[in-house]
Structures are given as C-alpha cells and as structure tokens.
Design a protein around this motif. Structure first.
Motif, PDB file in Angstrom:
ATOM      1  N   UNK A  35     -24.483  73.459   4.224  1.00 41.94           N
ATOM      2  CA  UNK A  35     -24.390  73.566   2.706  1.00 41.94           C
ATOM      3  C   UNK A  35     -23.716  75.084   2.364  1.00 41.94           C
ATOM      4  N   UNK A  36     -24.030  76.009   3.051  1.00 42.30           N
ATOM      5  CA  UNK A  36     -23.469  77.219   2.795  1.00 42.30           C
ATOM      6  C   UNK A  36     -21.894  77.340   2.980  1.00 42.30           C
ATOM      7  N   UNK A  37     -21.351  76.599   4.088  1.00 47.70           N
ATOM      8  CA  UNK A  37     -20.259  76.487   4.677  1.00 47.70           C
ATOM      9  C   UNK A  37     -19.321  75.571   3.475  1.00 47.70           C
ATOM     10  N   UNK A  38     -19.797  74.491   3.038  1.00 49.24           N
ATOM     11  CA  UNK A  38     -19.236  73.400   2.303  1.00 49.24           C
ATOM     12  C   UNK A  38     -19.079  74.068   0.744  1.00 49.24           C
ATOM     13  N   UNK A  39     -19.899  74.707   0.386  1.00 49.49           N
ATOM     14  CA  UNK A  39     -19.991  75.198  -1.024  1.00 49.49           C
ATOM     15  C   UNK A  39     -19.169  76.304  -1.332  1.00 49.49           C
ATOM     16  N   UNK A  40     -19.248  77.217  -0.044  1.00 48.00           N
ATOM     17  CA  UNK A  40     -18.138  78.397  -0.106  1.00 48.00           C
ATOM     18  C   UNK A  40     -16.702  77.742  -0.032  1.00 48.00           C
ATOM     19  N   UNK A  41     -16.313  76.914   0.749  1.00 45.25           N
ATOM     20  CA  UNK A  41     -15.144  76.355   1.048  1.00 45.25           C
ATOM     21  C   UNK A  41     -14.551  75.565  -0.504  1.00 45.25           C
ATOM     22  N   UNK A  42     -15.559  74.781  -0.822  1.00 42.86           N
ATOM     23  CA  UNK A  42     -15.044  74.204  -2.086  1.00 42.86           C
ATOM     24  C   UNK A  42     -14.848  75.152  -3.302  1.00 42.86           C
ATOM     25  N   UNK A  43     -15.851  76.036  -3.341  1.00 41.74           N
ATOM     26  CA  UNK A  43     -15.379  77.312  -4.470  1.00 41.74           C
ATOM     27  C   UNK A  43     -13.996  77.813  -4.068  1.00 41.74           C
ATOM     28  N   UNK A  44     -13.558  77.901  -3.002  1.00 45.95           N
ATOM     29  CA  UNK A  44     -12.242  78.550  -2.753  1.00 45.95           C
ATOM     30  C   UNK A  44     -11.092  77.851  -2.998  1.00 45.95           C
ATOM     31  N   UNK A  45     -11.469  76.338  -2.672  1.00 40.53           N
ATOM     32  CA  UNK A  45     -10.226  75.403  -2.887  1.00 40.53           C
ATOM     33  C   UNK A  45     -10.117  75.134  -4.474  1.00 40.53           C
ATOM     34  N   UNK A  46     -11.229  74.994  -5.071  1.00 39.83           N
ATOM     35  CA  UNK A  46     -11.094  74.690  -6.485  1.00 39.83           C
ATOM     36  C   UNK A  46     -10.281  75.867  -7.241  1.00 39.83           C
ATOM     37  N   UNK A  47     -10.423  77.043  -6.688  1.00 38.13           N
ATOM     38  CA  UNK A  47      -9.559  78.204  -7.203  1.00 38.13           C
ATOM     39  C   UNK A  47      -8.250  78.159  -6.980  1.00 38.13           C
ATOM     40  N   UNK A  48      -7.754  77.219  -6.183  1.00 39.24           N
ATOM     41  CA  UNK A  48      -6.275  77.399  -5.509  1.00 39.24           C
ATOM     42  C   UNK A  48      -5.325  76.453  -6.348  1.00 39.24           C
ATOM     43  N   UNK A  49      -4.405  76.796  -7.181  1.00 42.66           N
ATOM     44  CA  UNK A  49      -3.583  76.092  -7.914  1.00 42.66           C
ATOM     45  C   UNK A  49      -2.853  75.209  -7.052  1.00 42.66           C
ATOM     46  N   UNK A  50      -2.435  75.391  -5.849  1.00 42.26           N
ATOM     47  CA  UNK A  50      -1.682  74.432  -5.115  1.00 42.26           C
ATOM     48  C   UNK A  50      -2.376  73.456  -4.191  1.00 42.26           C
ATOM     49  N   UNK A  51      -3.650  73.270  -4.635  1.00 41.48           N
ATOM     50  CA  UNK A  51      -4.526  72.060  -4.221  1.00 41.48           C
ATOM     51  C   UNK A  51      -5.142  71.113  -4.842  1.00 41.48           C
ATOM     52  N   UNK A  52      -4.692  69.881  -4.974  1.00 39.59           N
ATOM     53  CA  UNK A  52      -5.184  68.843  -5.817  1.00 39.59           C
ATOM     54  C   UNK A  52      -6.562  68.122  -5.203  1.00 39.59           C
ATOM     55  N   UNK A  53      -7.374  68.104  -5.844  1.00 43.25           N
ATOM     56  CA  UNK A  53      -8.621  67.504  -5.223  1.00 43.25           C
ATOM     57  C   UNK A  53      -8.757  66.099  -6.040  1.00 43.25           C
ATOM     58  N   UNK A  54      -8.636  65.060  -5.133  1.00 43.58           N
ATOM     59  CA  UNK A  54      -8.882  63.696  -5.697  1.00 43.58           C
ATOM     60  C   UNK A  54     -10.244  63.314  -5.067  1.00 43.58           C
ATOM     61  N   UNK A  55     -11.290  63.063  -6.033  1.00 40.93           N
ATOM     62  CA  UNK A  55     -12.526  62.753  -5.693  1.00 40.93           C
ATOM     63  C   UNK A  55     -12.667  61.149  -6.076  1.00 40.93           C
ATOM     64  N   UNK A  56     -13.622  60.604  -5.237  1.00 37.56           N
ATOM     65  CA  UNK A  56     -13.921  59.065  -5.454  1.00 37.56           C
ATOM     66  C   UNK A  56     -12.590  58.402  -5.065  1.00 37.56           C
ATOM     67  N   UNK A  57     -11.944  58.708  -3.998  1.00 34.61           N
ATOM     68  CA  UNK A  57     -10.738  57.983  -3.565  1.00 34.61           C
ATOM     69  C   UNK A  57     -10.930  57.474  -2.244  1.00 34.61           C
ATOM     70  N   UNK A  58     -10.769  56.064  -2.004  1.00 36.40           N
ATOM     71  CA  UNK A  58     -10.618  55.745  -0.601  1.00 36.40           C
ATOM     72  C   UNK A  58      -9.495  55.693   0.118  1.00 36.40           C
ATOM     73  N   UNK A  59      -9.338  56.336   1.215  1.00 38.77           N
ATOM     74  CA  UNK A  59      -7.907  55.892   2.015  1.00 38.77           C
ATOM     75  C   UNK A  59      -7.883  54.331   2.464  1.00 38.77           C
ATOM     76  N   UNK A  60      -6.942  53.662   2.287  1.00 37.96           N
ATOM     77  CA  UNK A  60      -6.865  52.191   2.808  1.00 37.96           C
ATOM     78  C   UNK A  60      -6.431  51.912   3.787  1.00 37.96           C
ATOM     79  N   UNK A  61      -4.866  52.569   4.159  1.00 39.88           N
ATOM     80  CA  UNK A  61      -4.261  52.433   5.246  1.00 39.88           C
ATOM     81  C   UNK A  61      -3.201  53.442   5.217  1.00 39.88           C
ATOM     82  N   UNK A  62      -2.861  53.854   6.357  1.00 39.79           N
ATOM     83  CA  UNK A  62      -1.664  54.819   6.403  1.00 39.79           C
ATOM     84  C   UNK A  62      -0.408  54.155   6.446  1.00 39.79           C
ATOM     85  N   UNK A  63       0.663  54.708   5.775  1.00 42.12           N
ATOM     86  CA  UNK A  63       1.792  54.102   5.684  1.00 42.12           C
ATOM     87  C   UNK A  63       2.894  54.726   6.483  1.00 42.12           C
ATOM     88  N   UNK A  64       3.429  53.816   7.509  1.00 43.86           N
ATOM     89  CA  UNK A  64       4.565  54.516   8.491  1.00 43.86           C
ATOM     90  C   UNK A  64       5.822  53.812   8.300  1.00 43.86           C
TER      91      UNK A  64
END
Length: 541
Positions: free
Chosen positions: A136-165
C-alpha cells in the motif's frame, strides 16, 4: 470505426512494475498506463511483507543470491538472481527517493536505521517494510508521482483485449504496434498505437477457487502474449501462500510471512506445533514446504484450517508491527494478541510466465514484459518471500534503459486495423459465463492444486479443453464484457498450467505429484511454444 489513441509507450498494468517503468520513461516519452480497475486495485497494493535487499553490514549479496537459489529448488537462473540482488539496493533507494516511508528503528548506538525483518528462506534480516502494509505504501506513493506527471496518461477501467502485431514477411520478426482495449465505462472497444508495448499485468492466481489475490489477477498478460506468439515457461509452479485468514467474512485476506519471521508458530486445532516435524527450519521453511505441511495436516485430521499463533509476543509489539492484520482480525472477533488465527493456504503467486530477457524483451519485437507476468529465471521452482516487488523494480528499470535507448528513432503513427463487431450481439446468456467461471476455478483447485496426480491433471485437461471450445464460440458471437474477457484469459492460462505440469515427471518446489514424488537429478525449465502443442527442448541449468 473504433476510437484510436496514440503514444510512445503503452504500459498494460498499474502495479509496482508498470508505474515504476512509467516514471522512468516519462522524462523522454509520452506514456499511457492502462488500469483494468481503479489504479490502486492490483496485487501490489495488497502486498504486506516487504522488499528484500542487502542493507545490513552483516548481510551480503552473495547470501541473498544463495538463499534465492536454495528456495528456487535448482531452477533459478544464477545470472538473473545475481543481477537482481546486485541492483536491489539501488532500486530501493530510488523508491525511498520517491517518498516510500519504510519503518526505521534506533540501534544500540542511538543511530536511526531501517528496520529489517526476516521471512521464510532468508538467512538474514533483509526485508524493508512499511509496517505490514508495504504494498500500500509503495502503490500510493507511485500513484501520487504518476498523477503529477504531464506525460503520463492514466486510463482507468480499461481491459486489454488483445495485442496488435504486424509482420511484413514470414521471415521477418513479428512486431507489436499496440493493443485493442475495452472501455468499461462506455462498453466500447478502442485501440492504442504504441511504439513500445509493455505487459505488466501481474499473475494468474484467480484461476484457483481460493486465492489471496484481488479480482484483477486473471492472467491477462500471459494469455495475450501466448495468443500473439510468445513462449511461456514454468507455468506449473503456482505458489500457494501458506497463511490466508480463514473466516467466512474475510474475503481474500493474506497474513504476511513476516508474522512467522517475527516468531509466529503454526499449530493444529489441539494447539500442538507441527512444522518441526516437516522441516528443520520449521515455520521459516520456504513457502512450498509450509503450504504442503498445512495441506497435509488438514487432510489428515479432516480439519477446515490450521492456526497461526503469535500471542506469546507482547500486545504492544504485535500492534506496532502488524497494525493492519490486528485491526482486520479484531473486526472479525479474533484478538491475535490473545488467541491464534485460523488459516488456510491459498493461491498467491505465478512463478512462471512470458519468457523475457534481462531487459524485459519478449519473443515479439517492441513487446516487453515485467513483473509477475514474466519468467525471468529469478524465482525458479519457488519464489522466495519479498523477491516479487523487488523483481518489479529491478526489471522495470532495466526495461526503461533499453526502451529509452531505442525510442529516439521512433516517429509517426499509423492507423490500426479496426475492431470488427458487426456480427456480434448482446448476450442474454450471462449464466453460461458464471457457470464456466466457477467450474474452472473449482477443478483447478481440486486437480491442479498443492498436491497433484497424473490422473487429476488428465481430468483437468479434458475439462479445460471442453471449456475452451464453449468460450471460443461464445466470444465469437457476443459482445465482450469484463467477465468474458477474464474467463477467456483464465481458461487459456489454465491450459498452460496443466500442460506444463503434465510435462514435469518429478516433484520439485511448488510442483508436487504423488506419481513422481522424487526429485529429478537434472533441473529443467518447462518451455511451451504457441508454434507447437508440445514442449520445446528443456533448458538445463
């Protein structure tokens, strides 16, 4: 036409591995992080014990390596183990720089140092932890850092279906260019074009009826990689955590191994201790030995559970070191300062996975894997406690270095093949998915669990092949849903686990079969390839 997103790097998974990689890459790349549920909902958040690294002057990297090799029962790749142990401290120091507040204590000189605990398989105290809620300490710390970064977009509630190759010619390497994703909010399939795609989806313990893992641990990354053409290794080694809380209202609550590291004793219902009868290391034996001992005693006595007792320690000590567990058990009417805790083993960790090199590269170009989804050679036939989050950190950094070096030449995007659902309809047969879901998890627990036999594996394979045909037919005719996508992946992973287990004609580590109870003199890694239903030539260590 489905909606398309574009980025430099697509990371599928939002645990310690995925978020660490995102933070390392975001200085030079535009990153999308895909989360199946809320960003905190993953195995990292629920990890209690800690992270292993050599911080004590009386400890050594060689000792960490040796302990890991012993726990891995002869199947660890020594070079990988050494690489991980050598990079452990630097990765932990990076995590501390991000703000993770590991527990500290004063030594006899009055100086403050990190409090190091000890867990099964470790010969020294080398586990950094944040009380009993390290994940919990690791996850919440990393989430806080990620949310502050303008080059990281977070897509919540998304399932990956299949890879495209894509593959220009049969003699060329197949290359990953992104993935189809299912938006659980709009219930529409979208796509992501990415120059680099990383699987950080965690393990597959949800394939079993009883598991310590959250619902999202459904083997998605392994199944997608297999369908795309990647090899997998050692899928028969499923770690069952010895001590999960046994209570009808407990859900999937794990009791950290640090309890045994601090002196907790395993007892039968009559109060007698039993672990010294199975191993000289007693409660501090590796997890496979402890889990089998508990399973044996439960079956021998016809008991519903065994008990974990730390009540001989002071109440203050217990509340200080294990506040989360104390509060949880107390809410269920169990005072662990006064009485033992009822426990049972539960599926906990997938030691095998998608084959990757030391940079996280898979068999497919521009496709990487990090964390529990992978086989790196670190864990062998049994993962040693607190090496899992460590693997996430070390290989995320290694993958980041490799990706950063190859991204500058990337430019532009391309239109991905559209998702075709013109011939599918909404399902009015959701009961089929629920029935198959329960059947799969039940026979995997009964036939492919802690103790196996050839007959049980044959029965399991027959059942899983029937389920695969039903689910494939269902998938072709109806629109996707979360349950359908997870079930499709779990059935695929179940087949890989069963086929791998059938190939191992010995008992080693987490794979114990009554038909072959002895250890083979040669340690061999089981490798399955999508190009063949047969196992490739084993890799000898």
């Amino acid at each position: 036409m489905n909606k398309q997103h574009n980025c430099d790097v697509l990371i599928i998974g939002s645990g310690a591995a995925g978020l660490t990689l995102a933070l390392h890459l975001a200085k030079t790349a535009d990153v999308i992080v895909l989360c199946k549920g809320p960003i905190n909902e993953g195995s990292t958040y629920y990890a209690q014990g800690g992270i292993a690294a050599v911080f004590d002057k009386n400890d050594s990297i060689d000792s960490h390596v040796s302990d890991t090799l012993i726990a891995g029962a002869g199947l660890c790749e020594a070079e990988t183990v050494k690489y991980t142990a050598e990079n452990a401290k630097a990765c932990l120091e990076w995590l501390i720089e991000q703000g993770v507040d590991f527990d500290r204590e004063k030594n006899h000189d009055g100086n403050v140092r990190y409090h190091l605990t000890r867990e099964g398989g470790h010969s020294h105290r080398r586990i950094l932890h944040a009380a009993d809620a390290t994940g919990q300490a690791v996850q919440t710390t990393l989430v806080d850092k990620v949310r502050q970064h303008n080059r990281i977009r977070i897509f919540e509630r998304y399932n990956a279906v299949d890879l495209i190759c894509e593959q220009a010619r049969p003699d060329e390497e197949k290359s990953c260019i992104g993935a189809y994703i299912w938006n659980r909010n709009s219930e529409k399939v979208e796509s992501v074009f990415a120059h680099k795609t990383i699987l950080a989806t965690g393990g597959a313990s949800k394939v079993y009826q009883y598991t310590s893992n959250p619902d999202v641990a459904s083997g998605d990354g392994v199944a997608m990689a297999w369908r795309a053409g990647c090899r997998v290794a050692n899928m028969e080694f499923n770690q069952f955590h010895p001590t999960c809380l046994f209570h009808p209202d407990a859900g999937t609550f794990l009791l950290t191994e640090a309890l045994r590291g601090e002196g907790a004793i395993l007892r039968r219902p009559d109060g007698s201790r039993f672990m010294p009868e199975f191993d000289e290391r007693a409660e501090l034996a590796p997890r496979d030995i402890v889990a089998r001992a508990i399973d044996y005693e439960m079956k021998r006595l016809g008991a519903d559970c065994m008990y974990l007792d730390i009540s001989h320690k002071s109440a203050g000590f217990i509340k200080q070191h294990f506040p989360t567990i104390y509060e949880k058990t107390l809410s269920l009417g169990i005072d662990m300062t006064q009485q033992p805790i009822p426990i049972v083993p539960a599926a906990h960790y997938t030691c095998g996975g998608v084959m990757v090199d030391k940079h996280g590269r898979t068999d497919i170009g521009n496709l990487y894997g990090i964390g529990e989804v992978t086989y790196t050679g670190l864990h062998g036939a049994n993962r040693m406690a607190s090496n899992s989050l460590l693997e996430c950190l070390v290989f995320a950094r290694a993958a980041a270095q490799d990706i950063t070096g190859s991204l500058p030449g990337c430019h532009g995007t391309k239109r991905l093949p559209p998702w075709d659902e013109s011939r599918v309809t909404d399902s009015d047969e959701e009961v089929v998915i629920q029935h198959n879901w329960h059947e799969l998890r039940l026979f995997m627990w009964d036939y492919v669990g802690i103790v196996r036999t050839t007959k049980r594996l044959e029965r399991a394979l027959h059942r899983v092949e029937l389920l695969q045909r039903e689910i494939d037919d269902y998938y072709r005719h109806f629109k996707v849903s979360n349950n359908l996508l997870e079930l499709r992946n779990l059935v695929q992973v179940a087949e890989l686990i069963i086929r791998s287990a059938m190939q191992r004609k010995e008992s080693r580590g987490l794979h114990y079969t009554l038909d072959y109870p002895e250890l083979s003199p040669k340690g061999e890694v089981t490798i399955l390839s999508p190009a063949s239903t047969k196992v490739k030539e084993p890799v000898k260590n």
